[in-house]
Design an enzyme around this catalytic site. Sequence first.
Site, PDB file in Angstrom:
ATOM      1  N   THR A  68      -0.101  15.139 -22.657  1.00  0.00           N
ATOM      2  CA  THR A  68       0.124  15.827 -21.378  1.00  0.00           C
ATOM      3  C   THR A  68      -0.985  15.496 -20.373  1.00  0.00           C
ATOM      4  O   THR A  68      -0.709  15.112 -19.230  1.00  0.00           O
ATOM      5  CB  THR A  68       0.155  17.362 -21.601  1.00  0.00           C
ATOM      6  OG1 THR A  68       0.821  17.630 -22.829  1.00  0.00           O
ATOM      7  CG2 THR A  68       0.822  18.083 -20.452  1.00  0.00           C
TER       8      THR A  68
ATOM      9  N   ARG B  34       5.870  11.353 -28.166  1.00  0.00           N
ATOM     10  CA  ARG B  34       4.890  10.735 -29.065  1.00  0.00           C
ATOM     11  C   ARG B  34       5.333  10.982 -30.494  1.00  0.00           C
ATOM     12  O   ARG B  34       5.952  12.033 -30.778  1.00  0.00           O
ATOM     13  CB  ARG B  34       3.518  11.381 -28.825  1.00  0.00           C
ATOM     14  CG  ARG B  34       2.389  10.760 -29.579  1.00  0.00           C
ATOM     15  CD  ARG B  34       1.095  11.545 -29.376  1.00  0.00           C
ATOM     16  NE  ARG B  34      -0.046  10.794 -29.865  1.00  0.00           N
ATOM     17  CZ  ARG B  34      -1.280  11.274 -29.980  1.00  0.00           C
ATOM     18  NH1 ARG B  34      -1.543  12.519 -29.601  1.00  0.00           N
ATOM     19  NH2 ARG B  34      -2.261  10.531 -30.453  1.00  0.00           N
TER      20      ARG B  34
ATOM     21  N   TYR C 154       4.125   7.747 -25.363  1.00  0.00           N
ATOM     22  CA  TYR C 154       2.664   7.696 -25.469  1.00  0.00           C
ATOM     23  C   TYR C 154       2.264   6.325 -25.985  1.00  0.00           C
ATOM     24  O   TYR C 154       1.317   5.702 -25.503  1.00  0.00           O
ATOM     25  CB  TYR C 154       2.184   8.805 -26.421  1.00  0.00           C
ATOM     26  CG  TYR C 154       0.705   8.792 -26.697  1.00  0.00           C
ATOM     27  CD1 TYR C 154      -0.169   9.551 -25.920  1.00  0.00           C
ATOM     28  CD2 TYR C 154       0.175   8.023 -27.748  1.00  0.00           C
ATOM     29  CE1 TYR C 154      -1.536   9.537 -26.182  1.00  0.00           C
ATOM     30  CE2 TYR C 154      -1.186   8.001 -28.000  1.00  0.00           C
ATOM     31  CZ  TYR C 154      -2.039   8.760 -27.221  1.00  0.00           C
ATOM     32  OH  TYR C 154      -3.392   8.735 -27.485  1.00  0.00           O
TER      33      TYR C 154
ATOM     34  N   SER D 232      -2.727  15.894 -34.265  1.00  0.00           N
ATOM     35  CA  SER D 232      -3.440  16.309 -33.059  1.00  0.00           C
ATOM     36  C   SER D 232      -3.379  17.836 -32.908  1.00  0.00           C
ATOM     37  O   SER D 232      -4.368  18.474 -32.516  1.00  0.00           O
ATOM     38  CB  SER D 232      -2.810  15.618 -31.848  1.00  0.00           C
ATOM     39  OG  SER D 232      -3.515  15.914 -30.673  1.00  0.00           O
TER      40      SER D 232
ATOM     41  N   HIS E 248       5.711  22.577 -21.404  1.00  0.00           N
ATOM     42  CA  HIS E 248       6.152  22.245 -22.770  1.00  0.00           C
ATOM     43  C   HIS E 248       7.475  22.950 -23.071  1.00  0.00           C
ATOM     44  O   HIS E 248       7.962  22.913 -24.197  1.00  0.00           O
ATOM     45  CB  HIS E 248       5.147  22.754 -23.813  1.00  0.00           C
ATOM     46  CG  HIS E 248       3.777  22.145 -23.736  1.00  0.00           C
ATOM     47  ND1 HIS E 248       3.550  20.823 -23.493  1.00  0.00           N
ATOM     48  CD2 HIS E 248       2.549  22.700 -23.921  1.00  0.00           C
ATOM     49  CE1 HIS E 248       2.247  20.595 -23.501  1.00  0.00           C
ATOM     50  NE2 HIS E 248       1.615  21.719 -23.763  1.00  0.00           N
TER      51      HIS E 248
ATOM     52  N   LYS F  94       0.698  18.134 -27.418  1.00  0.00           N
ATOM     53  CA  LYS F  94      -0.113  17.058 -28.002  1.00  0.00           C
ATOM     54  C   LYS F  94       0.489  15.656 -27.869  1.00  0.00           C
ATOM     55  O   LYS F  94       0.041  14.706 -28.507  1.00  0.00           O
ATOM     56  CB  LYS F  94      -0.443  17.323 -29.492  1.00  0.00           C
ATOM     57  CG  LYS F  94      -0.972  18.691 -29.800  1.00  0.00           C
ATOM     58  CD  LYS F  94      -1.957  19.217 -28.786  1.00  0.00           C
ATOM     59  CE  LYS F  94      -3.262  18.435 -28.734  1.00  0.00           C
ATOM     60  NZ  LYS F  94      -4.077  18.856 -27.547  1.00  0.00           N
TER      61      LYS F  94
ATOM     62  N   MET G 128     -11.741   9.148 -19.155  1.00  0.00           N
ATOM     63  CA  MET G 128     -11.121  10.467 -18.998  1.00  0.00           C
ATOM     64  C   MET G 128     -11.898  11.548 -19.729  1.00  0.00           C
ATOM     65  O   MET G 128     -12.000  12.682 -19.271  1.00  0.00           O
ATOM     66  CB  MET G 128      -9.678  10.440 -19.499  1.00  0.00           C
ATOM     67  CG  MET G 128      -8.683  10.583 -18.357  1.00  0.00           C
ATOM     68  SD  MET G 128      -6.995  10.636 -18.925  1.00  0.00           S
ATOM     69  CE  MET G 128      -6.861  12.322 -19.492  1.00  0.00           C
TER      70      MET G 128
HETATM   71  P1  A3P Z   1      -5.394  13.009 -30.295  1.00  0.00           P
HETATM   72  O1  A3P Z   1      -5.656  14.416 -30.703  1.00  0.00           O
HETATM   73  O2  A3P Z   1      -4.511  12.264 -31.260  1.00  0.00           O
HETATM   74  O3  A3P Z   1      -6.633  12.244 -29.979  1.00  0.00           O
HETATM   75  P2  A3P Z   1      -2.101  16.882 -24.836  1.00  0.00           P
HETATM   76  O4  A3P Z   1      -2.771  16.528 -23.536  1.00  0.00           O
HETATM   77  O5  A3P Z   1      -0.608  16.926 -24.736  1.00  0.00           O
HETATM   78  O6  A3P Z   1      -2.704  18.087 -25.417  1.00  0.00           O
HETATM   79  O7  A3P Z   1      -2.355  15.672 -25.815  1.00  0.00           O
HETATM   80  C1  A3P Z   1      -3.638  15.423 -26.320  1.00  0.00           C
HETATM   81  C2  A3P Z   1      -3.641  14.080 -26.996  1.00  0.00           C
HETATM   82  O8  A3P Z   1      -3.639  13.044 -25.995  1.00  0.00           O
HETATM   83  C3  A3P Z   1      -4.911  13.885 -27.810  1.00  0.00           C
HETATM   84  O9  A3P Z   1      -4.542  13.060 -28.923  1.00  0.00           O
HETATM   85  C4  A3P Z   1      -5.800  13.170 -26.819  1.00  0.00           C
HETATM   86  O10 A3P Z   1      -6.890  12.484 -27.397  1.00  0.00           O
HETATM   87  C5  A3P Z   1      -4.788  12.215 -26.188  1.00  0.00           C
HETATM   88  N1  A3P Z   1      -5.267  11.689 -24.905  1.00  0.00           N
HETATM   89  C6  A3P Z   1      -5.745  12.392 -23.861  1.00  0.00           C
HETATM   90  N2  A3P Z   1      -6.165  11.562 -22.891  1.00  0.00           N
HETATM   91  C7  A3P Z   1      -5.942  10.296 -23.331  1.00  0.00           C
HETATM   92  C8  A3P Z   1      -6.183   8.994 -22.791  1.00  0.00           C
HETATM   93  N3  A3P Z   1      -6.729   8.825 -21.595  1.00  0.00           N
HETATM   94  N4  A3P Z   1      -5.831   7.910 -23.546  1.00  0.00           N
HETATM   95  C9  A3P Z   1      -5.255   8.083 -24.760  1.00  0.00           C
HETATM   96  N5  A3P Z   1      -5.009   9.283 -25.323  1.00  0.00           N
HETATM   97  C10 A3P Z   1      -5.363  10.382 -24.618  1.00  0.00           C
END
Ligand code: A3P
Length: 306
Positions: A57, A138, A201, A146, A116, A54, A240
Site C-alpha cells: 500500500t 501480492r 507488487y 509480512s 483495504h 501488506k 522510501m
Molecule cells: P515486507 O514486510 O515483505 O518487507 P503495506 O504498505 O501494504 O503495509 O505493505 C508493506 C510491504 O510493502 C512490506 O513488505 C514493505 O517492506 C513493502 N514495501 C514498502 N515500500 C516498499 C518499496 N519502496 N519497495 C518495495 N517494497 C516496499
Amino acid sequence: MPETTELTPPFEKTYYYDGRKDRLMVTAMHNDSIHALKDFEVRDDDVYIVTYPKAGTTFILEIVDAIMHRGNIDEIKGKRMEDKLNLIELGPAPGIEIATYKKVSTWKSPRQIQTHLPVDLMPPQVFTKKPRIILVTRNPRDCCISLHAWHATVKFLEPCDWDYLVDRFVEGQVIWGCWFEHLADWINKMGGKDNFLHLKYEDIKEDRQGASETVANFLGYDLNPDEMKRVVDHTDFNNMKEYMKTVTQRDVFLRENRHWQRKGIVGDWKSNFTVAQDEKFKEWEQRKCKEYGIDFMQYYTKTPKK
Ligand code: A3P
C-alpha cells in the site's frame, strides 16, 4: 460499538465488523466510519488505491503521490502519518482525531485515498461515478509473512506466533478477511473497466520505472524524464525507508524502532514456510481457484516481458 467478545490475544485489538467472522477489522478502522461510508461523496477525479493488507500500500501510494506532485518530493515530505495514510475506513482512534472520510471531505481535488475494504463495504458512489481505482496484489504467502511482522510492528495489533498466524490466514481469520475473497470481489466488480488499473507488487518491484509510467498514464499525468526519474528514485526501497522517517507522528501507528519498510522483496515466504505450511497454502489456493473459477496465480506471478 465493535464486538470484541470472542477475540483472544493476539487479536484482542480487533473486532468482527457486523459480527461477521469473515470481517475482522482492527479497532483503528472504526465501525462507525465504515457504516458512514454508504453516504460518502465520491468525486470523479478521486484516485482510490485498493490493496489487501501488506500488498504494498505505502509503495504504490508513494508512487501515486509523487506522480500527482510531478516528482516534487519536497512537497510531500513532513506530512503527519494520519495525513499520509488515508485509509478511508480509518479512525477516529487513539492519536487519530478525525475519521478519514470526514477529513478528506474538506480536501481539494484531486484526492488520493487508500482502502483495504472489500467491495461491498465501499462507498456505493465509487461504482456509480468514475473515480480512478488502482488495485495492487501480492502473493498471499508474502502478504502472510509480512503480516506476521506487522503484528509486532504496529500498536493496533499484538505480536503472534508464526504457525498460529499461518493457520489463521488460511482460514481468512486475519485482519480484513480472506485474501482470495478480497481479490475475487474486486476483480469481478471492476475487471476490464477503463477506470480500473491492476498492478502486481511483483511487477512493480521488478520494474519501478515501467510501473510508474503505467500509473502516470492511467492517471493522465504527462511527466517529463526528470520528473519521472524523481518518482522512481523516491520509491526505491531504501530511499522510501529514509523518507518515511520524515513523516511525523509515526508513533501513533508504529512501535519503537519499527518501520513500514521491512524487507521489500519478492518470495520472502520461501525461507519461512515449512513444507507442511507450503502444502497447506497450495491446497487452499487450489480450492479457492475452483470455488471462484478464477486463476488467482496470475495475480501474483510476474508478467513476462514482451
Ligand atoms: P515486507 O514486510 O515483505 O518487507 P503495506 O504498505 O501494504 O503495509 O505493505 C508493506 C510491504 O510493502 C512490506 O513488505 C514493505 O517492506 C513493502 N514495501 C514498502 N515500500 C516498499 C518499496 N519502496 N519497495 C518495495 N517494497 C516496499
